[in-house]
Design a protein around this motif. Structure first.
Motif, mmCIF file in Angstrom:
data_model
loop_
_atom_site.group_PDB
_atom_site.id
_atom_site.type_symbol
_atom_site.label_atom_id
_atom_site.label_comp_id
_atom_site.label_asym_id
_atom_site.label_seq_id
_atom_site.Cartn_x
_atom_site.Cartn_y
_atom_site.Cartn_z
ATOM 1 N N PRO A 31 42.379 52.827 38.130
ATOM 2 C CA PRO A 31 40.941 52.931 38.410
ATOM 3 C C PRO A 31 40.535 54.399 38.499
ATOM 4 N N ASN A 32 39.318 54.707 38.062
ATOM 5 C CA ASN A 32 38.902 56.110 38.067
ATOM 6 C C ASN A 32 38.646 56.651 39.469
ATOM 7 N N ILE A 33 38.482 55.777 40.455
ATOM 8 C CA ILE A 33 38.350 56.201 41.849
ATOM 9 C C ILE A 33 39.570 55.691 42.597
ATOM 10 N N SER A 34 40.322 56.598 43.185
ATOM 11 C CA SER A 34 41.547 56.231 43.888
ATOM 12 C C SER A 34 41.279 55.193 44.970
ATOM 13 N N GLY A 35 42.103 54.170 45.019
ATOM 14 C CA GLY A 35 41.951 53.115 46.010
ATOM 15 C C GLY A 35 41.178 51.910 45.516
ATOM 16 N N ASN A 36 40.383 52.073 44.457
ATOM 17 C CA ASN A 36 39.666 50.927 43.890
ATOM 18 C C ASN A 36 40.657 49.966 43.239
ATOM 19 N N LYS A 37 40.262 48.726 43.111
ATOM 20 C CA LYS A 37 41.103 47.699 42.495
ATOM 21 C C LYS A 37 40.348 47.057 41.339
ATOM 22 N N PHE A 38 41.109 46.510 40.396
ATOM 23 C CA PHE A 38 40.549 45.721 39.316
ATOM 24 C C PHE A 38 40.573 44.251 39.738
ATOM 25 N N ILE A 39 39.614 43.482 39.249
ATOM 26 C CA ILE A 39 39.661 42.036 39.411
ATOM 27 C C ILE A 39 40.405 41.512 38.190
ATOM 28 N N GLU A 40 41.425 40.707 38.448
ATOM 29 C CA GLU A 40 42.283 40.255 37.363
ATOM 30 C C GLU A 40 42.471 38.748 37.439
ATOM 31 N N LYS A 41 42.304 38.098 36.296
ATOM 32 C CA LYS A 41 42.577 36.663 36.229
ATOM 33 C C LYS A 41 44.078 36.475 36.118
ATOM 34 N N LYS A 42 44.633 35.664 36.992
ATOM 35 C CA LYS A 42 46.062 35.377 36.973
ATOM 36 C C LYS A 42 46.242 33.887 36.743
ATOM 37 N N VAL A 43 47.226 33.555 35.957
ATOM 38 C CA VAL A 43 47.491 32.154 35.655
ATOM 39 C C VAL A 43 48.850 31.788 36.238
ATOM 40 N N THR A 44 48.863 30.732 37.032
ATOM 41 C CA THR A 44 50.107 30.250 37.643
ATOM 42 C C THR A 44 50.313 28.792 37.233
ATOM 43 N N ASN A 45 51.416 28.210 37.688
ATOM 44 C CA ASN A 45 51.672 26.796 37.415
ATOM 45 C C ASN A 45 50.610 25.898 38.036
ATOM 46 N N ARG A 46 49.968 26.384 39.094
ATOM 47 C CA ARG A 46 48.920 25.606 39.765
ATOM 48 C C ARG A 46 47.538 25.867 39.189
ATOM 49 N N GLY A 47 47.451 26.707 38.161
ATOM 50 C CA GLY A 47 46.166 26.988 37.531
ATOM 51 C C GLY A 47 45.752 28.434 37.700
ATOM 52 N N PRO A 48 44.604 28.787 37.125
ATOM 53 C CA PRO A 48 44.140 30.182 37.188
ATOM 54 C C PRO A 48 43.501 30.516 38.543
ATOM 55 N N PHE A 49 43.596 31.772 38.915
ATOM 56 C CA PHE A 49 42.870 32.279 40.068
ATOM 57 C C PHE A 49 42.607 33.765 39.829
ATOM 58 N N TYR A 50 41.725 34.336 40.625
ATOM 59 C CA TYR A 50 41.386 35.746 40.478
ATOM 60 C C TYR A 50 41.975 36.528 41.643
ATOM 61 N N GLY A 51 42.541 37.662 41.334
ATOM 62 C CA GLY A 51 43.132 38.508 42.350
ATOM 63 C C GLY A 51 42.798 39.959 42.077
ATOM 64 N N LYS A 52 43.282 40.823 42.928
ATOM 65 C CA LYS A 52 43.058 42.257 42.766
ATOM 66 C C LYS A 52 44.319 42.916 42.258
#
Length: 139
Positions: A31-52
């Protein structure tokens, strides 16, 4: 598999413990600002969810430490050269005009063209071998 399990390194073909390996190097995806996070789609066996996420996607089942060392070596040298030419976000030259006119091209001469070629091939290889489902759909 997790990063604590053994398996065949897809790069070196040696058996060993897997380590996390970024598909796109961290230095290109912070991230261009230190400490910021991206929102990322993650796919698991239980289905998709969004995380940082603090940087780009990684796959814990591609390479062992020896394979990751090879990729890190390519990343470090190539990004150093790309940064020096103003071709990555973190370069102090990036904000300068890349060409004289909006519809013109800028030609660059790489100091180590074979290294740059290997680097870009390594990015394609990483994308090709990953089994991360949401990345495979993008490719």
């Amino acid at each position: 598999m997790t990063d604590t399990e053994n398996g065949d390194c897809k790069l070196t073909k040696e058996v060993g413990r897997f380590v996390k390996s970024h598909i796109i190097p961290k230095s290109l995806t912070r991230p261009n600002i230190s400490g910021n996070k991206f929102i990322e789609k993650k796919v698991t066996n239980r289905g998709p969810f969004y995380g940082k996420a603090g940087d780009s996607w990684y796959d814990p089942n591609i390479v062992t430490q020896k394979g990751e060392d090879i990729l890190a070596y390519l990343d470090t040298l190539a990004i150093e050269e790309l940064r020096g030419l103003g071709l990555v976000w973190s370069s102090h030259l990036f904000k300068a005009n890349s060409a004289k006119q909006l519809n013109s091209l800028r030609l660059v001469k790489f100091q180590r063209p074979k290294l740059i070629r290997k680097y870009f091939l390594s990015l394609l290889w990483r994308a090709a071998v990953t089994k991360i489902r949401h990345l495979v759909k993008l490719i």
